[in-house]
Motif scaffolding. Structure first.
Motif, PDB file in Angstrom:
ATOM      1  N   PRO A 181       0.827  -1.212   0.000  1.00 52.89           N
ATOM      2  CA  PRO A 181       0.000   0.000   0.000  1.00 52.89           C
ATOM      3  C   PRO A 181       0.860   1.260   0.000  1.00 52.89           C
ATOM      4  O   PRO A 181       1.965   1.284   0.534  1.00 52.89           O
ATOM      5  N   GLU A 182       0.332   2.320  -0.594  1.00 51.22           N
ATOM      6  CA  GLU A 182       1.019   3.605  -0.591  1.00 51.22           C
ATOM      7  C   GLU A 182       0.943   4.262   0.777  1.00 51.22           C
ATOM      8  O   GLU A 182       1.918   4.829   1.260  1.00 51.22           O
ATOM      9  N   LYS A 183      -0.239   4.176   1.392  1.00 54.50           N
ATOM     10  CA  LYS A 183      -0.450   4.832   2.684  1.00 54.50           C
ATOM     11  C   LYS A 183      -1.102   3.846   3.650  1.00 54.50           C
ATOM     12  O   LYS A 183      -1.924   3.015   3.241  1.00 54.50           O
ATOM     13  N   ILE A 184      -0.748   3.978   4.923  1.00 54.04           N
ATOM     14  CA  ILE A 184      -1.259   3.078   5.961  1.00 54.04           C
ATOM     15  C   ILE A 184      -1.825   3.908   7.108  1.00 54.04           C
ATOM     16  O   ILE A 184      -1.267   4.952   7.479  1.00 54.04           O
ATOM     17  N   LEU A 185      -2.923   3.428   7.664  1.00 56.33           N
ATOM     18  CA  LEU A 185      -3.533   4.042   8.849  1.00 56.33           C
ATOM     19  C   LEU A 185      -3.207   3.194  10.066  1.00 56.33           C
ATOM     20  O   LEU A 185      -3.060   1.973   9.965  1.00 56.33           O
ATOM     21  N   ILE A 186      -3.126   3.847  11.222  1.00 53.87           N
ATOM     22  CA  ILE A 186      -2.872   3.138  12.474  1.00 53.87           C
ATOM     23  C   ILE A 186      -3.897   3.586  13.506  1.00 53.87           C
ATOM     24  O   ILE A 186      -4.484   4.668  13.409  1.00 53.87           O
ATOM     25  N   GLY A 187      -4.073   2.756  14.529  1.00 52.28           N
ATOM     26  CA  GLY A 187      -4.991   3.092  15.600  1.00 52.28           C
ATOM     27  C   GLY A 187      -4.976   2.023  16.676  1.00 52.28           C
ATOM     28  O   GLY A 187      -4.331   0.975  16.526  1.00 52.28           O
ATOM     29  N   PRO A 188      -5.685   2.240  17.771  1.00 53.61           N
ATOM     30  CA  PRO A 188      -5.756   1.223  18.831  1.00 53.61           C
ATOM     31  C   PRO A 188      -6.600   0.039  18.387  1.00 53.61           C
ATOM     32  O   PRO A 188      -7.496   0.170  17.555  1.00 53.61           O
ATOM     33  N   ARG A 189      -6.316  -1.105  18.949  1.00 56.82           N
ATOM     34  CA  ARG A 189      -7.061  -2.314  18.611  1.00 56.82           C
ATOM     35  C   ARG A 189      -8.491  -2.249  19.152  1.00 56.82           C
ATOM     36  O   ARG A 189      -8.794  -1.468  20.048  1.00 56.82           O
ATOM     37  N   VAL A 190      -9.335  -3.098  18.605  1.00 57.41           N
ATOM     38  CA  VAL A 190     -10.773  -3.037  18.886  1.00 57.41           C
ATOM     39  C   VAL A 190     -11.176  -4.156  19.847  1.00 57.41           C
ATOM     40  O   VAL A 190     -10.726  -5.303  19.714  1.00 57.41           O
ATOM     41  N   GLY A 191     -12.020  -3.824  20.817  1.00 60.31           N
ATOM     42  CA  GLY A 191     -12.627  -4.832  21.692  1.00 60.31           C
ATOM     43  C   GLY A 191     -11.696  -5.485  22.685  1.00 60.31           C
ATOM     44  O   GLY A 191     -11.877  -6.660  23.015  1.00 60.31           O
ATOM     45  N   ILE A 192     -10.700  -4.742  23.208  1.00 58.82           N
ATOM     46  CA  ILE A 192      -9.763  -5.332  24.183  1.00 58.82           C
ATOM     47  C   ILE A 192      -9.774  -4.490  25.475  1.00 58.82           C
ATOM     48  O   ILE A 192      -8.727  -4.248  26.083  1.00 58.82           O
ATOM     49  N   GLU A 193     -10.948  -4.085  25.893  1.00 63.33           N
ATOM     50  CA  GLU A 193     -11.065  -3.253  27.094  1.00 63.33           C
ATOM     51  C   GLU A 193     -10.584  -3.972  28.349  1.00 63.33           C
ATOM     52  O   GLU A 193     -10.274  -3.330  29.362  1.00 63.33           O
ATOM     53  N   TYR A 194     -10.508  -5.290  28.292  1.00 64.54           N
ATOM     54  CA  TYR A 194     -10.065  -6.084  29.446  1.00 64.54           C
ATOM     55  C   TYR A 194      -8.558  -6.006  29.659  1.00 64.54           C
ATOM     56  O   TYR A 194      -8.043  -6.387  30.713  1.00 64.54           O
ATOM     57  N   ALA A 195      -7.812  -5.553  28.653  1.00 64.71           N
ATOM     58  CA  ALA A 195      -6.345  -5.543  28.714  1.00 64.71           C
ATOM     59  C   ALA A 195      -5.845  -4.369  29.547  1.00 64.71           C
ATOM     60  O   ALA A 195      -6.608  -3.485  29.964  1.00 64.71           O
ATOM     61  N   LEU A 196      -4.539  -4.354  29.795  1.00 62.18           N
ATOM     62  CA  LEU A 196      -3.917  -3.255  30.522  1.00 62.18           C
ATOM     63  C   LEU A 196      -4.005  -1.965  29.701  1.00 62.18           C
ATOM     64  O   LEU A 196      -4.025  -2.011  28.470  1.00 62.18           O
ATOM     65  N   PRO A 197      -4.050  -0.820  30.372  1.00 66.95           N
ATOM     66  CA  PRO A 197      -4.191   0.455  29.639  1.00 66.95           C
ATOM     67  C   PRO A 197      -3.124   0.671  28.576  1.00 66.95           C
ATOM     68  O   PRO A 197      -3.414   1.181  27.492  1.00 66.95           O
TER      69      PRO A 197
END
Length: 338
Positions: A271-287
């Motif tokens: 890909p030419e460009k990539i987006l990043i962000g926090p993972r989804v549905g892991i509210e149980y994990a450490l901050p």
């Protein structure tokens, strides 16, 4: 004689009175008949006049509406014929391939034919999951007549409180601790089949979750398996949808993706460009793991799952040049040092 005359008068008096009453009744009856005939004649005239007034505009209205309809139909017919003539040549290029439209929606440096691509070797996946995740974007997953292009992934690393490897080696998680290049398939909530690609060396316990894909081949089969006749991103925007579209189950867990036949991982365009962000549905994990930007997606493509508002452009040199512009790299650096 007087008595006789008196009797006659008494007899004839009622007759005259009766005649008078009868004549009055006849006159009243005649007047009533005359009045009724006049009333009926006037009412009939009023009805005729009323009907004539209503009938005239209805005829003109119907005629005008009919003429308007004819004009509109003529205009539409001419417009549609001109549009068909104009778009006739445009429709053909879109139907050249079943998936050309989907490839155009993905931002890549060049068009890449999956038919000419080769199966990726196992050492391609035997690197850190955080490094492997963005490299999987644009690659192909093939099973028989269905081919998908990976558009969104999430990295899960060792010592990650959101990774299944945190439970250690069990019957379910054993494939995660195998060598990179194998499939790790599990059920989410007992319903959704989630496909992961095992990363890193044997015994590490890391994988990359395939969150979304774009259809490349076998659209009808995908729609049938999904039970959804659509070409919109909702068809494959989610990890459970990807597993369902490929028709896999937990029996595919530990399957080698680098062997021909079955489920294969093929090379694809970068890909030419990539987006990043926090993972989804892991509210149980450490901050620190909840906030880690370990979710990657191809920019400028609709084939991404929700939420999209948590994704942002990634600096291309964030991992390659050992810079730490986002939290994901900072956490990875600490774990590597530890």
């Amino acid at each position: 004689m007087r008595n006789l005359n008196t009797h006659k008068a008494a007899v004839h008096a009622p007759r005259s009175t009766n005649r008078a009453i009868v004549s009055l009744c006849l006159r009243a009856t005649d007047r009533a008949k005359h009045n009724y005939s006049i009333f009926s004649m006037r009412s009939n005239q009023m009805k005729r006049t009323r009907f004539k007034r209503v009938a005239k505009p209805s005829k003109t209205t119907e005629t005008s509406e009919y003429n308007d309809d004819q004009k509109a139909q003529t205009v539409l017919a001419t417009k549609s014929s001109s549009i068909r003539a104009r778009t006739k040549s445009r429709v053909k290029p879109q139907t050249q391939t079943q998936f050309g439209m989907h490839l155009d929606s993905i931002s890549v440096t060049h068009h890449f034919s999956f038919e000419k691509s080769s199966i990726l070797p196992p050492d391609f996946c035997q690197i850190d999951a955080l490094d492997l995740a963005p490299l999987l974007l644009g690659k192909y997953l093939r099973r028989d007549d269905v081919v998908l292009q990976i558009t969104e992934v999430e990295a899960y690393r060792p010592n990650d409180s959101a990774c299944h490897g945190r439970f250690g080696i069990t019957a379910r998680t054993a494939p995660v601790f195998g060598p990179g290049g194998h499939a790790y398939v599990y059920l989410c909530y007992g319903l959704h089949t989630m496909l992961n690609i095992v990363a890193d060396r044997e015994g590490v316990g890391a994988a990359v979750l395939i969150r979304s894909c774009a259809p490349v081949k076998g659209l009808e089969i995908i729609q049938q398996r999904r039970g959804q006749i659509t070409e919109k991103p909702v068809l494959l925007s989610g990890p459970g949808k990807v597993g369902q579209a490929l028709g896999i189950s937990t029996e595919w867990s530990n399957h080698p993706l680098f062997t021909p036949g079955g489920l294969e991982l093929l090379d694809g365009p970068k890909p030419e460009k990539i987006l990043i962000g926090p993972r989804v549905g892991i509210e149980y994990a450490l901050p620190e793991h909840v906030n880690a930007l370990w979710r990657f997606a191809i920019a400028d493509t609709p084939w991404i799952s929700a939420p999209r508002n948590t994704l942002r452009p990634r600096n291309e040199s964030s991992i390659l040049d050992n810079e730490e512009p986002f939290l994901g790299d900072q956490v990875a650096k600490k774990e590597r040092k530890g």
